[in-house]
Enzyme design. Structure first.
Site, short mmCIF file in Angstrom:
data_model
loop_
_atom_site.label_atom_id
_atom_site.label_comp_id
_atom_site.label_asym_id
_atom_site.label_seq_id
_atom_site.Cartn_x
_atom_site.Cartn_y
_atom_site.Cartn_z
N ASP A 176 0.04 -24.15 15.32
CA ASP A 176 0.55 -24.34 16.68
C ASP A 176 0.36 -25.79 17.15
OD1 ASP A 176 1.55 -22.75 19.03
OD2 ASP A 176 -0.27 -23.54 19.97
N GLU A 220 -7.98 -25.54 -1.10
CA GLU A 220 -9.12 -24.91 -1.78
C GLU A 220 -8.68 -23.56 -2.36
OE1 GLU A 220 -12.19 -24.44 1.19
OE2 GLU A 220 -12.27 -26.60 1.55
C1 NOJ Z 1 3.45 -23.33 21.09
C2 NOJ Z 1 3.85 -21.90 21.04
O1 NOJ Z 1 5.00 -21.77 20.24
C3 NOJ Z 1 4.08 -21.43 22.46
O2 NOJ Z 1 4.61 -20.14 22.49
C4 NOJ Z 1 2.78 -21.52 23.20
O3 NOJ Z 1 2.97 -21.18 24.54
C5 NOJ Z 1 2.21 -22.94 23.13
N1 NOJ Z 1 2.22 -23.44 21.79
C6 NOJ Z 1 0.79 -22.96 23.60
O4 NOJ Z 1 -0.03 -22.38 22.63
#
Ligand code: NOJ
Length: 484
Positions: A143, A197
Site C-alpha cells: 500500500d 529470503e
Molecule cells: C491506498 C488504498 O488503495 C486505499 O484504498 C486506502 O484508502 C489508502 N491506501 C490508505 O491506506
C-alpha cells in the site's frame, strides 16, 4: 474499519469480521491446491490509531515507542508544524492534547503514519512480512509505497499552480516533501531482501506517479519492487493517440529487464465499464490482455460490472464524507461481486455492507458462464488465447497506427506475429495493412466469432470491436502456405 481495512490494529492476525488465522490457512491451502497464488495487501505506511504501537506511542512523550510515529511540536503560531495536507481532506496533522504535540497522518486521522526512519519500525514491519511469507503467501501488494518516507526537515510543500477548483484539496500543494522521497528506495530494497529470503515471492507497489518517476521503483539493478503498479490506463483519455503515446512512453521508460504491467481499475477508482461504456469495456479488455506485461483484473471487471451510485445513507467510505461531491467516493466500485441470481447476488447470506447492483439478475457470473459471447466468455477467450500464443506474453510490442478511433500494434516473438486492431469508437472502421503486414488469419474478435476469417490487406472493424490477427510469415513460401 475506518478506512475499510486500511487501518490495521494487528498486523499478524485476521480481523474476526473475516474469520480466523485457521480460516486463512485453509483458504491459502485451497488456493494453492487449485494452482493459484495468493498475495496480501501489506499496509506499512500507517496503522490504526487503535494499534497497541500507537496507543503506547501516544501515552507519553517518553514512551519507548514515541518515535515509532511522526510527532512534532506545534508551529510558532501554535498551529500545525507545517502546511502538509491529508489525502483524505483537511490538514495532515492531528493535535494530541494529552502530550501537546501533533502526529502526522497521510490519510484519516485514525490512520497515524509510522516513522520509517526508525530502525525498530523497519524491523517490526519486516517481521510482519516474514510472518505471512512463512505461512506461505506468494507476496504482497504494498500500500502507498511511494509515501512511506517523509522529508526529514519537514519543509513546507510548494503550492501547485495547476490546481483547479473541484479537485481534491490536497492537490493544491505539490507533495514534494511528503512522497516519492529519495530515501524510499533504500527501504524498498530492504523489503525486497526480505521477500527474497523466500522462494518465488512477488512485491507489487501501489504507486501513483508519472511514468518517468514510476519506473524508478524497479530499483537500482532491479532490486526494488517486481511490479510498480502501472495505473496510467486508469486516467488516460480514451483515444488512440493518447493511449499509443502512453504505451510508447512506458515501454521506452522501462529499465532493462523491468517487467511491465497494466491495470484498468481498482478499489479506489471508478470502474472501467462506466468510464468507457459497456461496449467499449470489451475493447479495453482486449487491450489489457494483449499489451506486454502482467495484466491486473479487478474483481467484477470480467463480467462487466459497472460503477454503482451509492445514496448517502449507504455510504461507507469516510473519504466520501470528508470530501463530499468531488467524486472520490469509492463505494461505487466496491459493491458485492455478482456471482449468481440468488439473494445478494450470492455474495453473502448476511446483509452486505454495500448494496448489490440492481442489474445482478442478468449481470452475474453464473448467467454469463452460459451466455455465448458474454463479457465473461470474452475474458475466458482472451486468457486462453494469451496462453496459447506466447507472443502475447513474451513478444515485443510494436506500435503500428494510432489515429482517431483506431489503435493497432503487433506483438512479435520469433516467427509469430500477432496484430491487434482496436476500434475505440462507435462507428465502423476499415484499415489497410501496410505492405509488410499484408495478410493473416483472424484469431478472435471481441464481438462475435469471426475465427478463421482470412484477412487480406484490409481489416474491417465494427463499432467497439477489437480483433487479433495472426499474420502470415513474411517469408513468401510460408505466406503461400497460410493463404492455402
Ligand atoms: C491506498 C488504498 O488503495 C486505499 O484504498 C486506502 O484508502 C489508502 N491506501 C490508505 O491506506
Amino acid at each position: 474499519m475506518a478506512d475499510c481495512g486500511y487501518d490495521i490494529s494487528d498486523f499478524t492476525n485476521i480481523d474476526p469480521v473475516f474469520g480466523t488465522l485457521q480460516d486463512f490457512d485453509e483458504l491459502l491451502q485451497a488456493v494453492h491446491a487449485s494452482g493459484l497464488k495468493l498475495i496480501l495487501d501489506l499496509v506499512p505506511n500507517h496503522t490504526s490509531d487503535r494499534h497497541p504501537w500507537f496507543q503506547e506511542s501516544r501515552s507519553s512523550r517518553d514512551s519507548p515507542k514515541r518515535d515509532w510515529y511522526i510527532w512534532r511540536d506545534p508551529g510558532e503560531d501554535g498551529g500545525p508544524p507545517n502546511n502538509w495536507l491529508s489525502s483524505f481532506g483537511g490538514g495532515a496533522w492531528q493535535f494530541d492534547t494529552a502530550t501537546g504535540q501533533f502526529y502526522y497522518h497521510t490519510f484519516l486521522k485514525a490512520q497515524p503514519d509510522l516513522n520509517w526512519r526508525h530502525p525498530d519500525v523497519r524491523s517490526a514491519m519486516y517481521d510482519v512480512m516474514r510472518f505471512w511469507l512463512r505461512r506461505g503467501v506468494d507476496g504482497f501488494r504494498v500500500d502507498v509505497i511511494w509515501h512511506i518516507v517523509k522529508d526529514g526537515e519537514f519543509r513546507d510543500n510548494p503550492s501547485n499552480p495547476m490546481f483547479r477548483s473541484g479537485e481534491p484539496p490536497h492537490h493544491s500543494l505539490i507533495p514534494l516533501y511528503t512522497a516519492d522521497r529519495p530515501e524510499v528506495h533504500d527501504i524498498i530494497a530492504e523489503m525486497r531482501m526480505v521477500a527474497d529470503e523466500f522462494v518465488d515471492r512477488v512485491l507489487i507497489g501501489e504507486i501513483y506517479l508519472p511514468i518517468e518517476r514510476l519506473v524508478c521503483y524497479y530499483g537500482r539493478d532491479l532490486c526494488g519492487v517486481h511490479l510498480p503498479f502501472n495505473f496510467s490506463l486508469i486516467s488516460a483519455p480514451w483515444n488512440a493517440r493518447a493511449l499509443a503515446k502512453l504505451i510508447d512512453e512506458y515501454e521506452a521508460a522501462l529499465p532493462a529487464g523491468g517487467w511491465p504491467n497494466w491495470v484498468l481499475g481498482n478499489h479506489d477508482n471508478p470502474r472501467i465499464a462506466s468510464r468507457v461504456g459497456a461496449a467499449q469495456a470489451r475493447v479495453a479488455a482486449m487491450l489489457l490482455l494483449t499489451l506486454r506485461g502482467t495484466p491486473t483484473i479487478y474483481y467484477g471487471e470480467e463480467i462487466g460490472m459497472a460503477q454503482l451510485r451509492i445514496v448517502l445513507d449507504h455510504v461507507r467510505d469516510q473519504v466520501e464524507a470528508n470530501l463530499p461531491g468531488i467524486g472520490l467516493g469509492r463505494d461505487g466500485c466496491r459493491t458485492p461481486m455478482q456471482w449468481d441470481q440468488s439473494r445478494n447476488a450470492g455474495f453473502s447470506k448476511g446483509k452486505p455492507w454495500l448494496p448489490v447492483a440492481r442489474t445482478y439478475r442478468k449481470m452475474n457470473l453464473n448467467a454469463q458462464r452460459k451466455e455465448e459471447n458474454s463479457h465473461y466468455q470474452l475474458y475466458q477467450r482472451l486468457i486462453a488465447i494469451r496462453r496459447a500464443h506466447p507472443a502475447l506474453s513474451f513478444g515485443s510490442y510494436n506500435p503500428i497506427a494510432a489515429s482517431g478511433d483506431l489503435l493497432t500494434y503487433i506483438r512479435v516473438l520469433g516467427e509469430e506475429r500477432l496484430l491487434i486492431a482496436l476500434n475505440l469508437g462507435h462507428e465502423p472502421l476499415s484499415t489497410t495493412l501496410t505492405a509488410f503486414l499484408v495478410r493473416g488469419r483472424l484469431l478472435m474478435s471481441t464481438e462475435e466469432d469471426r475465427v478463421g476469417e482470412s484477412i487480406n490487406q484490409s481489416i474491417d472493424l465494427r463499432p467497439h470491436e477489437g480483433v487479433i490477427v495472426e499474420l502470415a510469415s513474411t517469408d513468401p513460401s510460408s505466406e503461400r502456405e497460410a493463404v492455402r
